[in-house]
Scaffold this motif. Structure first.
Motif, mmCIF file in Angstrom:
data_model
loop_
_atom_site.group_PDB
_atom_site.id
_atom_site.type_symbol
_atom_site.label_atom_id
_atom_site.label_comp_id
_atom_site.label_asym_id
_atom_site.label_seq_id
_atom_site.Cartn_x
_atom_site.Cartn_y
_atom_site.Cartn_z
ATOM 1 N N HIS A 57 27.903 203.169 64.577
ATOM 2 C CA HIS A 57 27.251 204.049 63.607
ATOM 3 C C HIS A 57 26.041 203.417 62.932
ATOM 4 O O HIS A 57 25.439 204.023 62.048
ATOM 5 C CB HIS A 57 28.289 204.559 62.607
ATOM 6 C CG HIS A 57 29.315 205.392 63.292
ATOM 7 N ND1 HIS A 57 28.998 206.595 63.877
ATOM 8 C CD2 HIS A 57 30.614 205.159 63.578
ATOM 9 C CE1 HIS A 57 30.071 207.085 64.460
ATOM 10 N NE2 HIS A 57 31.071 206.238 64.321
ATOM 11 N N ALA A 71 27.473 216.255 60.154
ATOM 12 C CA ALA A 71 27.689 215.150 61.092
ATOM 13 C C ALA A 71 28.836 214.266 60.611
ATOM 14 O O ALA A 71 29.686 213.852 61.409
ATOM 15 C CB ALA A 71 26.419 214.325 61.233
ATOM 16 N N ILE A 75 31.994 213.664 62.922
ATOM 17 C CA ILE A 75 32.204 212.290 63.416
ATOM 18 C C ILE A 75 33.555 211.749 62.927
ATOM 19 O O ILE A 75 34.262 211.058 63.662
ATOM 20 C CB ILE A 75 31.044 211.353 62.980
ATOM 21 C CG1 ILE A 75 29.709 211.819 63.566
ATOM 22 C CG2 ILE A 75 31.322 209.895 63.329
ATOM 23 C CD1 ILE A 75 29.477 211.563 65.024
ATOM 24 N N LYS A 96 26.400 212.323 68.483
ATOM 25 C CA LYS A 96 25.599 211.980 67.300
ATOM 26 C C LYS A 96 24.107 212.102 67.608
ATOM 27 O O LYS A 96 23.349 212.656 66.818
ATOM 28 C CB LYS A 96 25.931 210.545 66.877
ATOM 29 C CG LYS A 96 25.901 210.350 65.379
ATOM 30 C CD LYS A 96 26.347 208.966 65.013
ATOM 31 C CE LYS A 96 25.177 208.042 64.950
ATOM 32 N NZ LYS A 96 25.543 206.679 64.548
#
Lengths: 253, 197
Positions: A57, A71, A75, A96
């Protein structure tokens, strides 16, 4: 209960998503910071997997800050699936990357180009129409609510929807799904700016032809220079120069 | 922000007058992606402090204060934008440091890095605000000596021009030929409406 606490932490951290904004990975530091409660929940005792999560990330990510909530929700769901061996890390990263475009475009269109100008011009109109301190203060608070209603809606429901839908959240990211917000604020914005023009034209400019010349030329010059992608500063300063020249001419007549 | 400054400095009406009209001009600058935009919010707040502070001492000069504070605000917004760029470049170092610590098998401390980035940004901005307000104070307490009251007609249309720029900037946000026609039609309607009232 602990599970919900994790989601609340992510939500609160999402307000700091722009911290560490840089030209190499854009929002990634803030985005990863917001997701840390998930990493702590899933890989508390496994430093290798924790670091792999963080590394995943910290990859390039950019979006409108408010829309990042979608998101973050999605996620979180996908990372929980990965920890349960129901998905792969590669899928999460691809997903992503696929979100970057729609999030940026939607957020900029809805918030920077519609909600913000509409709220602000309504504020200017209210300032012109009401004079008392208490009325202006009340209006200011109303404007705060008017701006933050869609803002918090996107943040709260965005995260919830993102979590519920996972990969399918992509289907939700169309301008048609935000038509109501866009149309409402567009109408408010256009009406407000036009009424501001009407008010200034009537009460500030009145029958003074020189003032009319300055007002109209300022609007035309700034719109023209902005449309030609000229330097913003020129669009701001040239009308001031015109105003001084017109003032000089008037004082000589 | 300007309303809070007004409440703090005890002149809400003056602060909001300056803040609303000056902040209108930044609405056309959309902070899209990695674009570098002038730091309008910060500059408006600094300009607002100075405008409220010097408002009474410039009364005899008409709109001179509005004109020079507006210029000053634009200069500050430029440097504020450059400061943002510098901070964003510096944050690359923090990012690289985080990545290298992960590569060294140490536990990643993204929380501390994010906090450090925020702390640095706010500290730098705080110093910037103090310096620009101080420079403004020095400038505005001496600049009136160079102007005479007889020049007042020169800047009599400053407020009209600033609002005009603000309106133009907002209009430039609304794209599309049809939308422009609607704006023109409603503006004429607004003009007639206020004339009748």
């Amino acid at each position: 209960m602990r599970r919900y606490l994790t989601y609340i932490k992510i939500f609160l951290r999402s307000f700091f998503v722009q911290s560490g904004w840089n030209y190499k990975s854009m929002l990634s530091i803030g985005f990863c910071f917001a997701l840390l409660p998930v990493a702590k929940k899933l890989y508390k005792n496994d430093i290798v997997k924790y670091n792999q999560f963080v590394r995943r990330h910290l990859g390039f990510f950019n979006a409108h800050p408010y829309f990042t909530a979608y998101a973050l929700g999605a996620i979180t769901r996908l990372e929980e699936d990965v920890a349960r061996n129901k998905g792969s890390e590669v899928q999460v990263e691809r997903f992503k990357n696929a979100l970057i475009g729609p999030f940026g475009a939607l957020g900029d269109q809805i918030f920077w180009a519609t909600v913000k100008p509409a709220t602000f011009t309504l504020g200017v109109l209210a300032f012109l129409l009401v004079e008392s301190f208490s009325a202006r203060l009340t209006f200011l608070m109303l404007l705060g609510i008017l701006y933050n209603l869609p803002h918090l809606y996107v943040r709260i429901f965005g995260m919830l929807q993102g979590y519920q839908q996972g990969f399918s959240i992509c289907k939700h990211l169309k301008i048609d799904n935000f038509k109501f917000i866009k149309k409402t604020y567009l109408i408010v914005g256009i009406l407000s700016i036009c009424l501001v023009v009407g008010y200034i034209g009537t009460f500030w400019v009145g029958n003074d032809l020189f003032a009319m010349l300055v007002f109209v030329s300022s609007i035309i010059v700034s719109v023209y220079l902005k449309s030609k992608k000229a330097k913003t500063y020129l669009a701001m300063l040239l009308p001031l120069l015109i105003a001084i020249i017109v003032g000089l001419i008037k004082s000589r007549i | 922000m300007c309303s809070a400054i007004g409440l703090f400095l005890g002149d809400f009406q003056t602060a909001i007058y300056f803040g609303l009209f000056v902040q209108l001009i930044w609405l056309g600058n959309l902070p899209v992606g990695a674009s570098i935009t002038p730091e309008g919010n910060l500059a408006s707040a600094i300009g607002c402090v100075l405008y409220v502070q010097f408002n009474e001492s410039y009364i005899a000069f008409g709109q001179l204060l509005l004109l020079i504070v507006f210029f000053y605000t634009i200069i500050v917004s430029y440097f504020g934008g450059q400061l943002d760029v510098a901070m964003r470049k510096f944050n690359i170092r923090l990012f690289n440091y985080t990545i290298s610590s992960i590569n060294d098998q140490k536990k990643a401390n993204v929380g501390k890095i994010a906090f450090l980035a925020l702390l640095l940004q706010y500290s730098v901005l705080f110093i910037f605000i103090l310096l620009t307000i101080h420079a403004g104070n020095l400038l505005f307490s001496n600049i009136s000596d160079f102007f005479s009251e007889e020049y007042t007609p020169l800047w009599q249309y400053t407020n009209v021009a600033i609002v005009g720029v603000g309106v133009g900037m907002v209009m430039s946000v609304y794209k599309g030929r049809d939308l422009k026609k609607i704006i023109l039609a409603v503006s004429i309607f607004g003009l007639i409406l206020f004339k009748i009232i």
